[in-house]
Design an enzyme around this catalytic site. Structure first.
Site, PDB file in Angstrom:
ATOM      1  N   VAL A 290      31.814 -59.214 -53.947  1.00 32.49           N
ATOM      2  CA  VAL A 290      30.175 -58.279 -54.815  1.00 32.49           C
ATOM      3  C   VAL A 290      29.695 -57.020 -54.352  1.00 32.49           C
ATOM      4  O   VAL A 290      29.203 -56.436 -54.927  1.00 32.49           O
ATOM      5  CB  VAL A 290      29.341 -59.457 -52.949  1.00 32.49           C
ATOM      6  CG1 VAL A 290      27.897 -59.600 -52.981  1.00 32.49           C
ATOM      7  CG2 VAL A 290      29.796 -60.823 -53.979  1.00 32.49           C
ATOM      8  N   ALA A 291      30.418 -56.449 -53.360  1.00 34.10           N
ATOM      9  CA  ALA A 291      30.349 -55.063 -52.823  1.00 34.10           C
ATOM     10  C   ALA A 291      30.724 -53.936 -54.479  1.00 34.10           C
ATOM     11  O   ALA A 291      30.307 -53.329 -54.512  1.00 34.10           O
ATOM     12  CB  ALA A 291      31.277 -55.100 -51.898  1.00 34.10           C
TER      13      ALA A 291
ATOM     14  N   GLU B 188      25.947 -54.646 -60.230  1.00 33.27           N
ATOM     15  CA  GLU B 188      24.508 -55.338 -60.134  1.00 33.27           C
ATOM     16  C   GLU B 188      23.441 -54.554 -60.350  1.00 33.27           C
ATOM     17  O   GLU B 188      22.604 -54.932 -60.847  1.00 33.27           O
ATOM     18  CB  GLU B 188      24.156 -56.347 -59.130  1.00 33.27           C
ATOM     19  CG  GLU B 188      24.560 -56.274 -57.610  1.00 33.27           C
ATOM     20  CD  GLU B 188      26.038 -55.921 -57.318  1.00 33.27           C
ATOM     21  OE1 GLU B 188      26.007 -54.304 -55.540  1.00 33.27           O
ATOM     22  OE2 GLU B 188      26.574 -56.105 -57.924  1.00 33.27           O
TER      23      GLU B 188
ATOM     24  N   ASP C 177      11.417 -32.634 -91.566  1.00 35.05           N
ATOM     25  CA  ASP C 177      10.558 -32.611 -92.083  1.00 35.05           C
ATOM     26  C   ASP C 177      10.099 -31.058 -92.555  1.00 35.05           C
ATOM     27  O   ASP C 177       9.542 -29.937 -91.097  1.00 35.05           O
ATOM     28  CB  ASP C 177       9.100 -33.667 -92.070  1.00 35.05           C
ATOM     29  CG  ASP C 177       9.656 -35.027 -92.665  1.00 35.05           C
ATOM     30  OD1 ASP C 177      10.576 -35.467 -93.085  1.00 35.05           O
ATOM     31  OD2 ASP C 177       8.920 -36.065 -91.823  1.00 35.05           O
TER      32      ASP C 177
ATOM     33  N   ASP D 207       6.946 -38.916 -91.056  1.00 37.73           N
ATOM     34  CA  ASP D 207       5.654 -39.783 -90.934  1.00 37.73           C
ATOM     35  C   ASP D 207       5.377 -40.414 -91.812  1.00 37.73           C
ATOM     36  O   ASP D 207       4.925 -41.425 -92.126  1.00 37.73           O
ATOM     37  CB  ASP D 207       4.378 -38.581 -90.635  1.00 37.73           C
ATOM     38  CG  ASP D 207       4.704 -37.541 -92.139  1.00 37.73           C
ATOM     39  OD1 ASP D 207       5.200 -38.255 -93.139  1.00 37.73           O
ATOM     40  OD2 ASP D 207       4.044 -36.774 -91.222  1.00 37.73           O
TER      41      ASP D 207
ATOM     42  N   GLU E 199      35.792 -48.085 -48.317  1.00 42.01           N
ATOM     43  CA  GLU E 199      35.957 -49.074 -47.805  1.00 42.01           C
ATOM     44  C   GLU E 199      37.270 -50.167 -48.204  1.00 42.01           C
ATOM     45  O   GLU E 199      37.620 -50.957 -47.327  1.00 42.01           O
ATOM     46  CB  GLU E 199      35.038 -50.409 -49.152  1.00 42.01           C
ATOM     47  CG  GLU E 199      33.312 -49.645 -47.963  1.00 42.01           C
ATOM     48  CD  GLU E 199      32.964 -50.038 -49.165  1.00 42.01           C
ATOM     49  OE1 GLU E 199      32.444 -51.052 -50.292  1.00 42.01           O
ATOM     50  OE2 GLU E 199      31.486 -50.119 -49.201  1.00 42.01           O
TER      51      GLU E 199
ATOM     52  N   THR F 138      22.350 -50.397 -47.878  1.00 44.77           N
ATOM     53  CA  THR F 138      22.238 -48.452 -47.093  1.00 44.77           C
ATOM     54  C   THR F 138      22.034 -47.539 -48.284  1.00 44.77           C
ATOM     55  O   THR F 138      21.788 -46.624 -48.306  1.00 44.77           O
ATOM     56  CB  THR F 138      22.791 -48.375 -45.965  1.00 44.77           C
ATOM     57  OG1 THR F 138      24.596 -48.638 -47.044  1.00 44.77           O
ATOM     58  CG2 THR F 138      22.745 -48.773 -44.909  1.00 44.77           C
TER      59      THR F 138
END
Length: 914
Positions: A297-298, A302, A344, A629, A698, A728
């Site tokens: 999950v860490a 996400e 152009d 254009d 970690e 955090t």
């Protein structure tokens, strides 16, 4: 307007359409009538009904839309969406329902954006239908009748008058009209279409006897035979090209998918390995599984898409303030990787406003003087423009330029007095390419209204130099005027000749134009010019500094386009001009665009030419921005990596097909957008460096625990990891998407197409420098707390142990140490190459606010008793607080030294993607 021109001939037209056109409009009129089985009295109503059943209605048709449900499912199950679904599932397993629902919301938002973009081409095709009139005047059963335009069929005889929209592609059989073809060719000057023989081998839009669906008649009257309706028209052909050219994923979209898979693979691998290691070293299975889920999950990204979306959205808002409306977020980043701009001329490089630039007289050349004033005044007299109540001139832009130019050269004209003194007017004849007036005198501005008209009765003629010079009296320097006209045209100007003949007092005024337009005396030549925008030259220079090549793709002639290109700095020192770009084959395009280093003017370009140029550049790995254009620009705008439409002069179709719309029609805004795109890309890389760097501190605590076979207690808990990664870290990561540009961002070359958003240097910096330094500091803080309490390896630290409180304090120090290292990482990640002082330590207030929040959140977890119990934390002693307070400076400082050494080895301009 832009500059586009023309499809070439029937074979190319056939290849580009969904079906072959039923008739060849370049055939002689008698043969065309035979093939269409029609005549001077048109079709009968019954025959028209039969043909309508065969050929179908005269309307632009689009392909059947695919199922909405199918498109939605496709967006919800593509690889990145599946990865996010997995992250949401893991969040629910870890009992983090709020996070799970947030990820699902991200999936839904991204799917909605994608669906809107998939339908963009269909909206462009639907917009084409607005150019068709609702009704037309056709001859049925020998009588003019108002019919619905959608009921017109090949063979119908239609009547065209001033102000009418042409309802179908048709061949003029009688009379003549001036037609505004700007929606197809981009040229704002109307062109003549008359009953005449065709020109062998001429591009279809240059055939002098053809008019096209959706264009507007600005003068004259004519009859024409319809030869193409519906999808067989030029409008239908463009619709077919627009529907066949589909948008491809941007470089960032493709790379984000790869990054997501990489991070997910690493996270999954770590989870599985640590689950096995945990069980192997005797950790309970439940604890090992919980820790593995925590790692997954860490580390699942996400937050990757929301952060990137925010960075892109910030870029979109900034560009909107600068005059560029970006319709797809990922286009901002794509602009940053642009290596070629195909632009152009008219309206983009130039002002799209004709100006009187040069006055040439036989005796004085281009010298100013009374003779120049007389020439300017005579040219303005021979006009039909009017002045509206608001002071604006209304009418042909060329004639408006003559009136304004006369005032600028000291010969202002009162248009009301001009008309009052006019004795006769012979309007512009597209076959003769002349216009003339018989002027009985006029009053200058500022004179009293009841004063006498000034000047004798005079015939004034203006028109194409070759047409006027053929009507001069013998021996009037016609040859020198021809040479001067060629020189002016070579300078990018539109040249008109002005000649006069005074009518003796009492003489009969000419009643026929043949009499009026003969025996003339040349006053001189006027050179009209659409000047470049003043800011374009600087923008082109910045493009060159940034390693971006600029090509001009225009429907204008080569000499005019080349003159403008050179004036703004395109092609300096050498410009390659392709006078007839439609004749280029693929091999020649490869040689010009890929093997050569010259900037190129592609003159007389058609929609197919633009597509070929874009495809050739894409095939060889260039990132292409294409401006346009006109209606016929839609396919190329849709095909280019970045389609850029003009907001003021552009058509609705071009704006629908484009990715970015310039509200100011300014080329310089494109360069601003390129810089914004480079900044966004850099900020995405900074965010990735930041989230990668936290993985090492970690993971290392668990490795220490696993490799020590449990003699070292686990330095970090699962909930503490989740508090770091989901609490955090989030706001500082989002704030990095708002960083300003690093110095020298527009002095480096475009990044290579194959360069990923993640590079080897980034991984070394994240894991090897920032991550490793953070891990060393964090573990030093952990062991400092334990050793201070007298702990030795193998001592018990569980509940009831004398060292339990010290252990909880040590894990808290690990948690707080990682947070403070994140602060140092955030400051370090703000620049990739430059020193932090170059962008300002306090220049990102959002980052400072995010850091303040994470420190306050950490303090709450450490010192608030309810949160202490939930997250397994304890209050930190002052000496430990002072110790971990040094971590941000140490993390940032070591990286600052690394970047300083790197700057000494390589200057910023040589570091791609820096």
């Amino acid at each position: 307007m832009t500059d586009r021109a023309d499809s070439r001939a029937t074979p190319e037209r056939t290849a580009a359409s969904t079906e072959a056109p039923p008739f060849d409009p370049s055939e002689p009129l008698p043969r065309l009538r035979r093939e269409l089985a029609t005549g001077p009295d048109g079709l009968s109503a019954r025959e028209a009904a039969r043909r309508l059943a065969v050929h179908g209605p005269n309307e632009v048709r689009r392909k059947v839309r695919s199922s909405f449900v199918r498109e939605l499912v496709g967006q919800l199950i593509h690889p990145l969406a599946l990865l996010l679904w997995a992250a949401a599932a893991l969040a629910f397993v870890a009992d983090l329902a709020v996070l799970g629902w947030a990820i699902i919301a991200v999936i839904a938002v991204n799917a909605a954006f994608a669906l809107l973009q998939e339908r963009q081409a269909e909206r462009a095709v639907e917009t084409l239908a607005r150019y068709l009139p609702e009704h037309a005047l056709a001859v049925r059963d020998g009588q003019p009748r108002v019919v619905e335009a959608r009921d017109l069929v090949p063979g119908d005889l239609i009547l065209l008058d001033e102000g009418d929209k042409v309802p179908a592609d048709a061949h003029v059989t009688e009379g003549g009209v001036e037609v505004d073809l700007s929606m197809l060719t981009g040229e704002s000057v109307p062109v003549e279409r008359i009953a005449s023989a065709g020109i062998l081998g001429a591009p279809l839009l240059e055939e002098p006897n053809l008019v096209f669906s959706g264009t507007t008649c600005v003068g004259g009257q004519a009859r024409a035979i319809v030869f193409a309706t519906g999808n067989h028209t030029e409008l239908g052909r463009i619709a077919a090209l627009s529907q066949r050219t589909r948008r491809e994923a941007s470089p960032l979209e493709r790379q984000v998918k790869r990054v997501a898979w990489l991070i997910a693979g690493v996270a999954t691998g770590m989870g599985v390995v640590f689950l096995v290691l945990g069980v192997a070293v005797g950790l309970p299975v439940t604890d090992s599984l919980t820790f593995a889920i925590g790692l997954l999950v860490a580390n699942v990204p996400e937050g990757l898409l929301p952060t990137i979306t925010l960075a892109l959205a910030v870029g979109v808002r900034a560009l909107a303030r600068r005059g560029a409306l970006v319709k797809r977020l990922s286009a901002v980043e794509t602009l940053g990787s642009t290596s070629v701009i195909c632009t152009d001329k008219t309206g983009t490089l130039t002002r799209n406003s004709m100006r009187l630039r040069t006055l040439w007289t036989v005796d004085h050349g281009s010298e100013p003087g009374p003779w120049a004033e007389e020439l300017a005044r005579a040219g303005a007299l021979c006009t039909t423009v009017t002045r509206e109540a608001d002071g604006e001139l209304h009418g042909d832009p060329t004639e408006a330029a003559l009136v304004v130019g006369a005032a600028d050269h000291g010969a202002p004209l009162d248009l009301g007095r001009r008309d009052a003194g006019r004795r006769a007017l012979f309007r512009f004849d597209p076959r003769l390419r002349l216009m003339s007036v018989v002027q009985g005198g006029e009053r200058r501005e500022g004179e009293k209204p009841d004063g006498e008209m000034q000047g004798p009765t005079r015939i004034v003629v203006k028109g194409a130099p070759e047409a006027v010079l053929d009507r001069l009296l013998p021996g009037t320097a016609a040859e020198s005027a021809r040479v001067a006209a060629e020189d002016l045209a070579g300078g990018g100007m539109r040249v008109l000749a002005v000649a006069v003949r005074d009518v003796p007092s009492g003489a009969e005024l000419p009643s026929r134009r043949e009499d009026a337009e003969s025996g003339l005396t040349l006053l001189g030549l006027v050179g009209l010019y659409d000047p470049p925008r003043p800011e374009v030259a600087e923008a082109v220079r910045r493009c060159h500094e940034a390693g971006i090549r600029v090509h001009v793709v225009t429907g204008d002639n080569g000499a005019t386009a080349a003159a403008v290109a050179r004036e703004v700095g395109i092609g300096v020192p050498r410009l390659h001009v392709v006078a007839a770009s439609e004749s280029l084959g693929d091999d020649e395009l490869d040689r010009l665009l890929v093997e050569g280093d010259d900037e190129i003017v592609f003159a007389r370009s058609s929609p197919e030419t633009k597509l070929k140029v874009a495809d050739t550049l894409r095939e060889h790995g260039r990132i292409v921005a294409m401006t346009g254009d006109g209606v016929n620009d839609a396919p190329a705008l849709h095909r280019a990596h970045i389609g850029v439409a003009m907001g003021r002069s552009g058509t609705d179709v071009a704006r629908e097909a484009a990715t970015m719309v310039l509200t100011d029609d300014d080329f310089a805004t494109i360069v601003t957008a390129v810089e914004a795109g480079r900044r966004v890309y850099d900020n995405v890389r900074k965010f990735i460096v930041y989230i990668f760097a936290h993985a090492t501190p970690e993971i290392v605590p668990f490795l220490v625990f696993a490799l020590s076979a449990g003699t070292v207690p686990l330095p970090l808990t699962v909930l503490q990891i989740l508090a770091i990664d989901l609490g955090t870290e989030t706001l500082p990561a989002l704030a990095l998407g708002r960083e300003r540009s690093e110095p020298g961002i527009m002095q480096r070359p475009p990044r290579p197409r194959h360069q990923g958003v993640i590079s080897r240097d980034m991984l070394i910096r994240s894991w090897g420098y920032l991550g490793l330094m953070s891990a060393v500091l964090v573990m030093a803080g952990y062991f400092y707390v334990l050793w201070r309490a007298g702990w030795q390896p193998g001592d018990p630290t569980g509940t009831g142990s004398p060292l339990h409180h010290a252990y909880v304090t040590a894990t808290t120090a690990t948690f707080a140490g990682i947070v403070t290292c994140q602060v140092g990482t955030a400051f370090a990640a703000r620049t990739d190459h430059a020193a932090l002082r170059d962008i300002g330590v306090f220049s990102n207030p959002l980052l400072l606010a995010g850091i303040a929040f994470e420190l306050a959140f950490t303090a709450a977890l450490v010192y608030a008793p309810p949160l202490q119990h939930l997250f397994g934390t304890a209050a930190l002693p002052l000496d430990v607080v002072l110790l971990i307070a040094t971590f941000p400076v140490l993390v940032w400082g070591t990286d600052e030294l690394r970047r300083a050494r790197r700057r000494r080895r390589r200057p910023p301009s040589t570091v791609p993607g820096s």
